[in-house]
Design a protein around this motif. Structure first.
Motif, PDB file in Angstrom:
ATOM      1  N   ARG A 501       0.823  -1.203   0.000  1.00  0.00           N
ATOM      2  CA  ARG A 501       0.000   0.000   0.000  1.00  0.00           C
ATOM      3  C   ARG A 501       0.866   1.266   0.000  1.00  0.00           C
ATOM      4  NH1 ARG A 501      -3.245  -1.282   3.913  1.00  0.00           N
ATOM      5  NH2 ARG A 501      -2.067  -0.290   5.587  1.00  0.00           N
ATOM      6  N   ALA A 502       2.035   1.192   0.623  1.00  0.00           N
ATOM      7  CA  ALA A 502       2.909   2.365   0.691  1.00  0.00           C
ATOM      8  C   ALA A 502       3.461   2.734  -0.684  1.00  0.00           C
ATOM      9  CB  ALA A 502       4.052   2.111   1.673  1.00  0.00           C
ATOM     10  N   THR A 503       3.648   1.742  -1.559  1.00  0.00           N
ATOM     11  CA  THR A 503       4.163   1.996  -2.910  1.00  0.00           C
ATOM     12  C   THR A 503       3.309   1.230  -3.913  1.00  0.00           C
ATOM     13  OG1 THR A 503       6.403   2.147  -1.985  1.00  0.00           O
ATOM     14  CG2 THR A 503       6.217   1.970  -4.381  1.00  0.00           C
ATOM     15  N   PRO A 504       2.195   1.823  -4.367  1.00  0.00           N
ATOM     16  CA  PRO A 504       1.326   1.111  -5.316  1.00  0.00           C
ATOM     17  C   PRO A 504       2.047   0.831  -6.629  1.00  0.00           C
ATOM     18  CG  PRO A 504       0.197   3.011  -4.346  1.00  0.00           C
ATOM     19  CD  PRO A 504       1.637   3.130  -3.973  1.00  0.00           C
ATOM     20  N   ALA A 505       1.973  -0.412  -7.090  1.00  0.00           N
ATOM     21  CA  ALA A 505       2.584  -0.814  -8.360  1.00  0.00           C
ATOM     22  C   ALA A 505       1.909  -2.096  -8.816  1.00  0.00           C
ATOM     23  CB  ALA A 505       4.092  -1.021  -8.193  1.00  0.00           C
ATOM     24  N   THR A 506       2.197  -2.509 -10.038  1.00  0.00           N
ATOM     25  CA  THR A 506       1.620  -3.755 -10.544  1.00  0.00           C
ATOM     26  C   THR A 506       2.515  -4.955 -10.270  1.00  0.00           C
ATOM     27  OG1 THR A 506       2.570  -3.268 -12.715  1.00  0.00           O
ATOM     28  CG2 THR A 506       0.285  -2.603 -12.334  1.00  0.00           C
ATOM     29  N   GLU A 507       3.842  -4.741 -10.209  1.00  0.00           N
ATOM     30  CA  GLU A 507       4.790  -5.810  -9.893  1.00  0.00           C
ATOM     31  C   GLU A 507       5.827  -5.309  -8.899  1.00  0.00           C
ATOM     32  OE1 GLU A 507       3.221  -6.776 -13.993  1.00  0.00           O
ATOM     33  OE2 GLU A 507       4.440  -5.076 -13.341  1.00  0.00           O
ATOM     34  N   TYR A 508       6.345  -6.230  -8.104  1.00  0.00           N
ATOM     35  CA  TYR A 508       7.372  -5.913  -7.110  1.00  0.00           C
ATOM     36  C   TYR A 508       8.481  -6.956  -7.200  1.00  0.00           C
ATOM     37  CZ  TYR A 508       3.589  -3.129  -5.085  1.00  0.00           C
ATOM     38  OH  TYR A 508       2.575  -2.238  -4.895  1.00  0.00           O
ATOM     39  N   LEU A 509       9.718  -6.511  -6.972  1.00  0.00           N
ATOM     40  CA  LEU A 509      10.851  -7.420  -6.937  1.00  0.00           C
ATOM     41  C   LEU A 509      10.965  -7.992  -5.528  1.00  0.00           C
ATOM     42  CD1 LEU A 509      13.390  -8.583  -8.372  1.00  0.00           C
ATOM     43  CD2 LEU A 509      14.656  -6.663  -7.381  1.00  0.00           C
ATOM     44  N   VAL A 510      10.959  -9.304  -5.426  1.00  0.00           N
ATOM     45  CA  VAL A 510      11.069  -9.980  -4.134  1.00  0.00           C
ATOM     46  C   VAL A 510      12.515 -10.446  -3.964  1.00  0.00           C
ATOM     47  CG1 VAL A 510      10.197 -11.848  -2.690  1.00  0.00           C
ATOM     48  CG2 VAL A 510       8.667 -10.704  -4.306  1.00  0.00           C
ATOM     49  N   VAL A 511      13.120 -10.081  -2.843  1.00  0.00           N
ATOM     50  CA  VAL A 511      14.523 -10.405  -2.607  1.00  0.00           C
ATOM     51  C   VAL A 511      14.675 -11.093  -1.263  1.00  0.00           C
ATOM     52  CG1 VAL A 511      15.372  -8.507  -4.028  1.00  0.00           C
ATOM     53  CG2 VAL A 511      14.946  -8.124  -1.600  1.00  0.00           C
ATOM     54  N   GLU A 512      15.732 -11.876  -1.146  1.00  0.00           N
ATOM     55  CA  GLU A 512      16.097 -12.476   0.130  1.00  0.00           C
ATOM     56  C   GLU A 512      16.791 -11.430   1.000  1.00  0.00           C
ATOM     57  OE1 GLU A 512      15.191 -15.255   1.112  1.00  0.00           O
ATOM     58  OE2 GLU A 512      15.067 -16.733  -0.510  1.00  0.00           O
ATOM     59  N   ASP A 513      17.008 -11.760   2.265  1.00  0.00           N
ATOM     60  CA  ASP A 513      17.700 -10.836   3.156  1.00  0.00           C
ATOM     61  C   ASP A 513      19.107 -10.523   2.663  1.00  0.00           C
ATOM     62  OD1 ASP A 513      15.497 -10.736   4.760  1.00  0.00           O
ATOM     63  OD2 ASP A 513      16.208 -12.265   6.169  1.00  0.00           O
ATOM     64  N   SER A 514      19.698 -11.454   1.932  1.00  0.00           N
ATOM     65  CA  SER A 514      21.050 -11.256   1.403  1.00  0.00           C
ATOM     66  C   SER A 514      21.073 -10.347   0.183  1.00  0.00           C
ATOM     67  CB  SER A 514      21.666 -12.608   1.033  1.00  0.00           C
ATOM     68  OG  SER A 514      20.894 -13.239   0.017  1.00  0.00           O
ATOM     69  N   GLY A 515      19.890  -9.958  -0.329  1.00  0.00           N
ATOM     70  CA  GLY A 515      19.819  -9.157  -1.536  1.00  0.00           C
ATOM     71  C   GLY A 515      19.647  -9.972  -2.791  1.00  0.00           C
ATOM     72  N   GLU A 516      19.620 -11.281  -2.677  1.00  0.00           N
ATOM     73  CA  GLU A 516      19.490 -12.163  -3.824  1.00  0.00           C
ATOM     74  C   GLU A 516      18.076 -12.121  -4.390  1.00  0.00           C
ATOM     75  OE1 GLU A 516      20.886 -16.779  -4.695  1.00  0.00           O
ATOM     76  OE2 GLU A 516      20.519 -16.034  -2.670  1.00  0.00           O
ATOM     77  N   ILE A 517      17.958 -12.128  -5.703  1.00  0.00           N
ATOM     78  CA  ILE A 517      16.646 -12.094  -6.344  1.00  0.00           C
ATOM     79  C   ILE A 517      15.897 -13.386  -6.049  1.00  0.00           C
ATOM     80  CG2 ILE A 517      15.429 -11.976  -8.545  1.00  0.00           C
ATOM     81  CD1 ILE A 517      17.751 -10.395  -9.676  1.00  0.00           C
ATOM     82  N   TYR A 518      14.673 -13.251  -5.554  1.00  0.00           N
ATOM     83  CA  TYR A 518      13.841 -14.431  -5.309  1.00  0.00           C
ATOM     84  C   TYR A 518      12.784 -14.588  -6.391  1.00  0.00           C
ATOM     85  CZ  TYR A 518      11.078 -17.877  -2.797  1.00  0.00           C
ATOM     86  OH  TYR A 518      10.406 -19.022  -2.445  1.00  0.00           O
ATOM     87  N   GLY A 519      12.272 -13.488  -6.910  1.00  0.00           N
ATOM     88  CA  GLY A 519      11.264 -13.552  -7.951  1.00  0.00           C
ATOM     89  C   GLY A 519      10.517 -12.231  -8.051  1.00  0.00           C
ATOM     90  N   VAL A 520       9.344 -12.277  -8.668  1.00  0.00           N
ATOM     91  CA  VAL A 520       8.512 -11.093  -8.861  1.00  0.00           C
ATOM     92  C   VAL A 520       7.134 -11.361  -8.280  1.00  0.00           C
ATOM     93  CG1 VAL A 520       7.389  -9.606 -10.570  1.00  0.00           C
ATOM     94  CG2 VAL A 520       9.778 -10.294 -10.883  1.00  0.00           C
ATOM     95  N   LEU A 521       6.653 -10.400  -7.512  1.00  0.00           N
ATOM     96  CA  LEU A 521       5.331 -10.493  -6.902  1.00  0.00           C
ATOM     97  C   LEU A 521       4.374  -9.602  -7.670  1.00  0.00           C
ATOM     98  CD1 LEU A 521       3.521 -11.469  -4.531  1.00  0.00           C
ATOM     99  CD2 LEU A 521       4.254  -9.418  -3.294  1.00  0.00           C
ATOM    100  N   SER A 522       3.282 -10.179  -8.162  1.00  0.00           N
ATOM    101  CA  SER A 522       2.271  -9.424  -8.894  1.00  0.00           C
ATOM    102  C   SER A 522       1.173  -8.987  -7.937  1.00  0.00           C
ATOM    103  CB  SER A 522       1.679 -10.284 -10.020  1.00  0.00           C
ATOM    104  OG  SER A 522       0.535  -9.669 -10.570  1.00  0.00           O
ATOM    105  N   ALA A 523       0.769  -7.720  -8.056  1.00  0.00           N
ATOM    106  CA  ALA A 523      -0.327  -7.225  -7.226  1.00  0.00           C
ATOM    107  C   ALA A 523      -1.608  -7.995  -7.514  1.00  0.00           C
ATOM    108  CB  ALA A 523      -0.540  -5.734  -7.483  1.00  0.00           C
ATOM    109  N   ALA A 524      -1.770  -8.473  -8.745  1.00  0.00           N
ATOM    110  CA  ALA A 524      -2.958  -9.253  -9.086  1.00  0.00           C
ATOM    111  C   ALA A 524      -3.000 -10.554  -8.305  1.00  0.00           C
ATOM    112  CB  ALA A 524      -2.982  -9.538 -10.592  1.00  0.00           C
TER     113      ALA A 524
END
Length: 538
Positions: A501-524
């Motif tokens: 809610r703080a940053t409305p968008a259609t997709e978000y980058l999901v990362v691990e605590d280490s900064g490693e890419i985990y995937g993409v989260l869709s608002a849908a």
């Protein structure tokens, strides 16, 4: 569930390490472009279903750019999507709560205010004092703007005329307050005409002062809830003075039944203290004078506010106290909510039937004339409005409790789509081929060192015809990443909804605590999971 290692860089989608196997090939990221460009009558993408490859030729790779494919980049790991099929971008509905999301429309009313879906799944706020209404999760507009533009900032809470910010909490006067102020002025003016006939038309100025003073004491009632909430580290969205009193919108649930009891009890307690102070002041003035009549009226009105709010049914403060007691006994907050909500519904029926009978029969110690000339029809209308507020507030409290019960099921790690990283110059056709080979459903644009730069928007991919994809670079379809578009894979429940809610968008980058890419989260995907959780019985 696929997880990435701790190297800080995505692993290849074809290798097997630490017991994690790359996902088998799945339907592609986008559907057949020719079908998308020329839909047949009655056909087209179905809701909840995203793009896929040609079903007649599942092994058909996407076309590559002239001169051969661009340098390959390994896919980032993310969990497979929840459910089946991809989903077109849509606006997330988050509790505000309540939610607004949904809030989470947050939604507790004070007769005298959920989940917010701003909550919004979101924000969803609780409302204390005279009435409490459920907060539906606040809905934030999806960020559909292109690359290089920052998302919109969340709007300030509104709700009428801003009067001030005591303790940093905005206080609003709703337009409906002016209606009730006029009603109080008329009714109290009629009483003054019988007690102090020498005032003449000036009695209405005295009555208006009484209306303002009464709502000032209602504000003190609400500030008691607010101070207690802030003391317990619970954020308060706003205080609103409206038709039947005030509303303190508290955005989070109390963590213990003891805190819930205290949070509810302080409001009626302050009203009782005010009634006592007005009584002591009344002893110091002459009876039958303007100050005497005003002090007597304020004393009685605060006693009525305290007594009414102590009735043991939601959404009243007494109902929240009953909920805390049942919660303490059973150890289950939902059990307390169910018990207090059904008692609240019984109270609503009692008010609807009993209040007109009491006033008409004189059981309250006066006849109809003592109520400012209100006849039986007006009594019945007032009773119906009060009963509707209580009944609706009880139902909203049940819905808000169900929302909070299911919110933990929303987990970023479980909803994240598998993604493949591609460099900025990679043709779209080649990027889609890699995604299809890896069974991924999202594309992350990275620099030469593998650092994520932007996300390729799914809606933009669908809009590119297949014959143009070899000549379109993925960077032209991507949205730059902002700090708010990077979310932790460990987020869940209200924390996840608050972040989106703080940053409305259609997709978000999901990362691990280490900064490693985990995937993409869709608002849908979040919206669909939220609706599915709310539809499930408690």
């Amino acid at each position: 569930m696929d997880e990435s290692g701790g190297s800080g860089q995505p692993r290849s989608g074809t290798e097997e390490t630490d017991g994690h196997r790359a996902a088998p090939p799945r339907p592609g990221l986008v559907e057949n472009p020719d079908a998308a460009a020329r839909p047949r009558p009655g056909e087209g993408p179905q809701p909840g279903e995203g793009p896929h490859t040609d079903p007649d030729r599942p092994d058909r790779p996407g076309p590559t750019a002239p001169g051969g494919p661009a340098p390959s980049a390994p896919p980032a790991h993310g969990t497979p999507e929840a459910g089946s099929g991809t989903h077109p971008p849509s606006v997330p509905t988050t509790p505000t709560a309540p939610p607004t999301p949904p809030a989470p429309t947050a939604p507790d009313i004070d007769p005298g205010g959920p989940p917010a879906p701003g909550h919004d799944p979101a924000a969803p706020p609780q409302h204390h004092a005279h009435r409490s209404e459920a907060h539906t999760p606040p809905t934030g507009p999806g960020n559909r703007r292109g690359k290089g533009r920052s998302p919109k900032r969340a709007k300030e809470p509104g709700g009428g005329l801003l009067m001030g910010r005591p303790f940093g909490v905005p206080v609003y006067v709703a337009p409906s307050w002016f209606l009730v102020a006029a009603l109080i002025t008329w009714v109290f003016g009629g009483q003054l005409d019988r007690v102090l006939p020498e005032l003449g038309m000036a009695r209405y100025l005295v009555s208006l002062f009484f209306a303002v003073a009464f709502y000032a004491s209602v504000l003190v009632h609400e500030l008691a809830h607010t101070v207690a909430a802030l003391r317990f580290k619970l954020p308060v969205r706003r205080i609103q003075l409206q038709f039947f009193g005030g509303v303190s919108e508290i955005e989070k649930e109390s963590e213990t039944p003891g805190r819930e009891f205290v949070l509810a009890f302080v409001g009626p307690l302050l009203s009782l203290i005010l009634a006592g102070l007005f009584y002591l002041a009344l002893l110091a003035v002459e009876p039958g004078t303007v100050p005497g009549v005003l002090l007597a009226g304020l004393m009685i009105s605060n006693l009525i506010v305290a007594a009414f709010n102590l009735l043991p049914g939601l959404p009243l403060d007494g109902g929240r106290m009953l909920r805390a007691v049942v919660w303490k006994i059973t150890g289950k907050p939902m059990s307390g909510t169910i018990a207090a909500a059904w008692v609240g519904r019984a109270l609503a029926i009692s008010v609807l039937v009993g209040l007109p009978l009491l006033t008409h029969s004189g059981a309250l110690g006066a006849d109809a004339d003592d109520f400012g000339g209100m006849d039986t029809v007006l009594d019945a209308l007032l009773a119906a409005i009060l009963a509707a507020i209580i009944w609706t507030g009880a139902g909203n409290s049940l819905r808000m409790a169900r929302l909070r019960e299911h919110l933990p099921e929303l987990q970023a790690r479980a909803l994240t789509r598998r993604a493949v990283p591609v460099e900025t110059h990679t043709p779209l056709s080649e990027a889609l081929r890699r995604a299809n080979d890896a069974g991924a459903r999202a594309l992350v644009v990275v620099d030469g060192e593998g650092e994520p730069l932007s996300l390729v928007r799914e809606a933009a991919i669908v809009g590119v015809p297949e014959h143009r994809r070899p000549w379109v670079a993925v960077s032209g379809l991507a949205q730059d990443l902002t700090d708010g578009m990077r979310v932790s894979a460990d987020l869940a429940g209200e924390d996840l909804l608050d972040t989106l809610r703080a940053t409305p968008a259609t997709e978000y980058l999901v990362v691990e605590d280490s900064g490693e890419i985990y995937g993409v989260l869709s608002a849908a995907d979040v919206e669909r999971a939220f609706v599915k959780a709310m539809a499930r019985p408690s």
